[in-house]
Motif scaffolding. Structure first.
Motif, PDB file in Angstrom:
ATOM      1  N   ASN A  71       0.531  -1.517   0.097  1.00 49.33           N
ATOM      2  CA  ASN A  71       0.193  -0.220  -0.035  1.00 49.33           C
ATOM      3  C   ASN A  71       1.041   1.046  -0.342  1.00 49.33           C
ATOM      4  O   ASN A  71       0.572   2.461  -0.844  1.00 49.33           O
ATOM      5  CB  ASN A  71      -1.015  -0.521   1.255  1.00 49.33           C
ATOM      6  N   THR A  72       2.142   1.143   0.461  1.00 50.30           N
ATOM      7  CA  THR A  72       3.269   2.113   0.613  1.00 50.30           C
ATOM      8  C   THR A  72       3.567   2.599  -0.599  1.00 50.30           C
ATOM      9  O   THR A  72       3.742   3.727  -1.286  1.00 50.30           O
ATOM     10  CB  THR A  72       4.132   2.473   1.848  1.00 50.30           C
ATOM     11  N   GLY A  73       4.052   1.290  -1.269  1.00 48.23           N
ATOM     12  CA  GLY A  73       4.132   1.909  -2.437  1.00 48.23           C
ATOM     13  C   GLY A  73       3.553   2.017  -3.526  1.00 48.23           C
ATOM     14  O   GLY A  73       3.544   3.048  -4.533  1.00 48.23           O
ATOM     15  N   ALA A  74       2.098   1.874  -3.462  1.00 55.04           N
ATOM     16  CA  ALA A  74       1.127   1.958  -4.372  1.00 55.04           C
ATOM     17  C   ALA A  74       0.857   3.323  -4.130  1.00 55.04           C
ATOM     18  O   ALA A  74       0.545   4.018  -5.040  1.00 55.04           O
ATOM     19  CB  ALA A  74       0.200   1.254  -4.235  1.00 55.04           C
ATOM     20  N   ALA A  75       1.102   4.364  -2.936  1.00 50.52           N
ATOM     21  CA  ALA A  75       0.684   5.038  -3.007  1.00 50.52           C
ATOM     22  C   ALA A  75       1.190   6.382  -3.314  1.00 50.52           C
ATOM     23  O   ALA A  75       1.431   7.648  -3.678  1.00 50.52           O
ATOM     24  CB  ALA A  75       0.737   5.301  -0.809  1.00 50.52           C
ATOM     25  N   ALA A  76       3.056   5.961  -3.384  1.00 47.85           N
ATOM     26  CA  ALA A  76       4.240   6.641  -3.771  1.00 47.85           C
ATOM     27  C   ALA A  76       4.116   6.286  -5.111  1.00 47.85           C
ATOM     28  O   ALA A  76       4.395   6.933  -6.721  1.00 47.85           O
ATOM     29  CB  ALA A  76       5.066   6.105  -3.557  1.00 47.85           C
ATOM     30  N   ALA A  77       3.589   5.367  -6.188  1.00 46.73           N
ATOM     31  CA  ALA A  77       3.829   5.424  -7.749  1.00 46.73           C
ATOM     32  C   ALA A  77       2.732   6.527  -7.831  1.00 46.73           C
ATOM     33  O   ALA A  77       1.858   7.446  -8.154  1.00 46.73           O
ATOM     34  CB  ALA A  77       2.627   3.930  -7.514  1.00 46.73           C
ATOM     35  N   ARG A  78       3.986   6.614  -9.680  1.00 47.52           N
ATOM     36  CA  ARG A  78       3.391   7.535 -10.397  1.00 47.52           C
ATOM     37  C   ARG A  78       3.236   6.873 -11.227  1.00 47.52           C
ATOM     38  O   ARG A  78       2.654   7.965 -12.322  1.00 47.52           O
ATOM     39  CB  ARG A  78       5.002   8.457 -10.695  1.00 47.52           C
ATOM     40  N   GLY A  79       2.795   6.133 -12.081  1.00 45.57           N
ATOM     41  CA  GLY A  79       2.446   4.993 -13.081  1.00 45.57           C
ATOM     42  C   GLY A  79       0.898   4.991 -12.658  1.00 45.57           C
ATOM     43  O   GLY A  79       0.448   4.797 -11.098  1.00 45.57           O
ATOM     44  N   ARG A  80       0.241   4.264 -13.740  1.00 48.28           N
ATOM     45  CA  ARG A  80      -1.579   4.891 -14.062  1.00 48.28           C
ATOM     46  C   ARG A  80      -1.914   3.050 -13.639  1.00 48.28           C
ATOM     47  O   ARG A  80      -2.246   2.773 -12.516  1.00 48.28           O
ATOM     48  CB  ARG A  80      -2.208   5.139 -15.005  1.00 48.28           C
ATOM     49  N   PHE A  81      -0.867   1.860 -14.302  1.00 47.17           N
ATOM     50  CA  PHE A  81      -0.594   1.145 -13.849  1.00 47.17           C
ATOM     51  C   PHE A  81       0.438   0.414 -12.784  1.00 47.17           C
ATOM     52  O   PHE A  81       1.601   0.529 -13.196  1.00 47.17           O
ATOM     53  CB  PHE A  81      -0.077   0.055 -15.143  1.00 47.17           C
ATOM     54  N   LEU A  82      -0.084  -0.393 -11.453  1.00 47.22           N
ATOM     55  CA  LEU A  82       0.384  -0.563 -10.918  1.00 47.22           C
ATOM     56  C   LEU A  82       1.186  -2.247 -11.090  1.00 47.22           C
ATOM     57  O   LEU A  82      -0.071  -2.931 -11.369  1.00 47.22           O
ATOM     58  CB  LEU A  82      -0.195  -0.532  -9.375  1.00 47.22           C
ATOM     59  N   ALA A  83       2.217  -2.692 -10.499  1.00 44.20           N
ATOM     60  CA  ALA A  83       2.632  -4.511 -10.824  1.00 44.20           C
ATOM     61  C   ALA A  83       3.294  -4.627  -9.298  1.00 44.20           C
ATOM     62  O   ALA A  83       4.288  -4.258  -8.995  1.00 44.20           O
ATOM     63  CB  ALA A  83       3.536  -4.914 -12.739  1.00 44.20           C
ATOM     64  N   PHE A  84       2.879  -5.542  -9.086  1.00 47.23           N
ATOM     65  CA  PHE A  84       3.170  -6.177  -8.005  1.00 47.23           C
ATOM     66  C   PHE A  84       3.683  -7.499  -7.864  1.00 47.23           C
ATOM     67  O   PHE A  84       3.740  -8.843  -9.007  1.00 47.23           O
ATOM     68  CB  PHE A  84       1.760  -6.769  -6.840  1.00 47.23           C
ATOM     69  N   THR A  85       5.584  -7.599  -7.382  1.00 47.11           N
ATOM     70  CA  THR A  85       5.938  -8.696  -7.065  1.00 47.11           C
ATOM     71  C   THR A  85       6.838  -8.627  -5.823  1.00 47.11           C
ATOM     72  O   THR A  85       6.611  -7.769  -4.825  1.00 47.11           O
ATOM     73  CB  THR A  85       6.652  -9.673  -7.862  1.00 47.11           C
ATOM     74  N   ASP A  86       7.432  -9.787  -5.580  1.00 44.26           N
ATOM     75  CA  ASP A  86       8.007  -9.811  -4.156  1.00 44.26           C
ATOM     76  C   ASP A  86       9.389 -10.483  -4.688  1.00 44.26           C
ATOM     77  O   ASP A  86      10.041 -10.534  -5.363  1.00 44.26           O
ATOM     78  CB  ASP A  86       7.275 -11.133  -3.645  1.00 44.26           C
ATOM     79  N   ASP A  87      10.464  -9.601  -3.286  1.00 47.20           N
ATOM     80  CA  ASP A  87      11.836 -10.251  -3.201  1.00 47.20           C
ATOM     81  C   ASP A  87      12.045 -11.242  -3.889  1.00 47.20           C
ATOM     82  O   ASP A  87      13.429 -11.870  -4.366  1.00 47.20           O
ATOM     83  CB  ASP A  87      12.094  -9.367  -2.245  1.00 47.20           C
ATOM     84  N   ASP A  88      11.642 -12.566  -3.304  1.00 48.78           N
ATOM     85  CA  ASP A  88      12.513 -13.521  -3.933  1.00 48.78           C
ATOM     86  C   ASP A  88      11.892 -14.386  -5.373  1.00 48.78           C
ATOM     87  O   ASP A  88      12.110 -15.218  -5.813  1.00 48.78           O
ATOM     88  CB  ASP A  88      11.702 -15.064  -2.660  1.00 48.78           C
ATOM     89  N   CYS A  89      11.458 -13.072  -6.138  1.00 54.48           N
ATOM     90  CA  CYS A  89      11.014 -13.519  -7.504  1.00 54.48           C
ATOM     91  C   CYS A  89      12.288 -12.645  -8.646  1.00 54.48           C
ATOM     92  O   CYS A  89      12.074 -11.400  -8.082  1.00 54.48           O
ATOM     93  CB  CYS A  89       9.305 -13.066  -7.689  1.00 54.48           C
ATOM     94  N   ARG A  90      11.857 -13.290  -9.902  1.00 59.08           N
ATOM     95  CA  ARG A  90      12.022 -13.394 -10.353  1.00 59.08           C
ATOM     96  C   ARG A  90      11.600 -12.479 -12.008  1.00 59.08           C
ATOM     97  O   ARG A  90      11.585 -14.292 -12.675  1.00 59.08           O
ATOM     98  CB  ARG A  90      13.946 -13.278 -10.677  1.00 59.08           C
TER      99      ARG A  90
END
Length: 289
Positions: A71-90
């Motif tokens: 949620n913190t990242g989404a609030a700071a996002a400048r893009g219209r499209f939000l893409a979520f992944t995790d730190d143990d993913c490539r």
């Protein structure tokens, strides 16, 4: 102009985060930024993030869990499209392109990609991914009837994410908030669309103890979700039919023949762990806030 924002919550895993960011900085597709939310790591993650240039921002917060970090990242996002992944993913090089294309600019669409196990030699990681694969087939992801997507491969419109209130931060033990988010999206916003060609590889190493705790936590998350649904007056079955559990145990045998027997045993054990987590959470009197 930034079209997409990739959001990565991270906590105390600098090496995993480095591997994730190495995969993300080479993404093709729309113009994008990367936002890492350091969820109060013991050693700040900014030095890792600084290795990857101006395309990346690192935001640090007090430890509050991955739902709050997203949620913190989404609030700071400048893009219209939000893409979520995790730190143990490539994510694979065309992951963002495929996820964004599948979304197609439809604000009502929640899109989820495919997750592959990056550690085929780790039986516990393999079984955990087999369980997810079974859920995606059982609920009909390819037919558009999936009620949720895992939060490590997820995309949506920023404005709709905010209108929905983002991820529910009351879930305990970082388990279940993706199910809740997908169900709320489907109930109030629009369609859930599966994009199987938007692929990430998941590198989540486990031993037996971690495996048991993970699935026990899923049970605690399910118990919390059921309480929330009851409070909202939403009537949904709390258990799947017996055929679901039979299919779950037989899934590895269907995929691998007799070589999948050990996987089948562990698949059954995931449900024992979930029941343990569910009733332990119930006894502790966990309540939504």
């Amino acid at each position: 102009m930034i079209a997409a924002s990739i959001i990565v919550p991270s906590y105390n895993r600098p090496e995993q985060l480095r591997g994730c960011l190495e995969a993300l900085v080479g993404q093709i597709g729309p113009a994008y930024e990367i936002i890492v939310v350091d969820d109060g790591s013991a050693q700040p993650l900014a030095p890792v993030c600084d290795l990857f240039g101006e395309k990346l921002r690192c935001i640090r917060q007090e430890n509050a869990g991955p739902a709050a970090a997203r949620n913190t990242g989404a609030a700071a996002a400048r893009g219209r499209f939000l893409a979520f992944t995790d730190d143990d993913c490539r994510p694979r090089p065309d992951w963002l392109q495929k996820l964004h294309h599948a979304h197609g600019g439809d604000a009502s669409c929640l899109v989820g990609g495919r997750v592959e196990n990056g550690l085929p030699g780790d039986i516990y990681a393999s079984v955990s991914q087999e369980l997810c694969d079974y859920l995606y087939e059982y609920f009909g992801a390819a037919e558009g009837s999936m009620p949720f997507f895992t939060s490590n491969n997820l995309g949506c419109d920023k404005a709709e994410f905010e209108r929905l209130g983002g991820f529910d931060q009351t879930f305990p033990l970082a388990a279940g908030e993706d199910r809740d988010f997908g169900m709320r999206w489907g109930d109030t916003t629009g369609a859930l669309k599966y994009a199987p060609d938007a692929v990430i590889d998941h590198y989540h190493s486990m031993n037996f103890g971690k495996f048991w705790r993970q699935h026990s936590n899923y049970g605690a998350g399910a118990q919390h979700l059921h309480k929330l649904l009851d409070r909202r007056g939403i009537l949904r079955p709390k258990r799947e039919p017996l055929s679901f559990y039979l299919g779950l145990v037989l899934w590895p045998l269907r995929q691998h023949g007799l070589k999948g027997l050990a996987y089948s045993v562990l698949m059954g054990l995931t449900q024992v762990a979930m029941i343990n987590g569910y009733y332990r959470s119930s006894r502790q009197g966990t309540h939504p806030v």
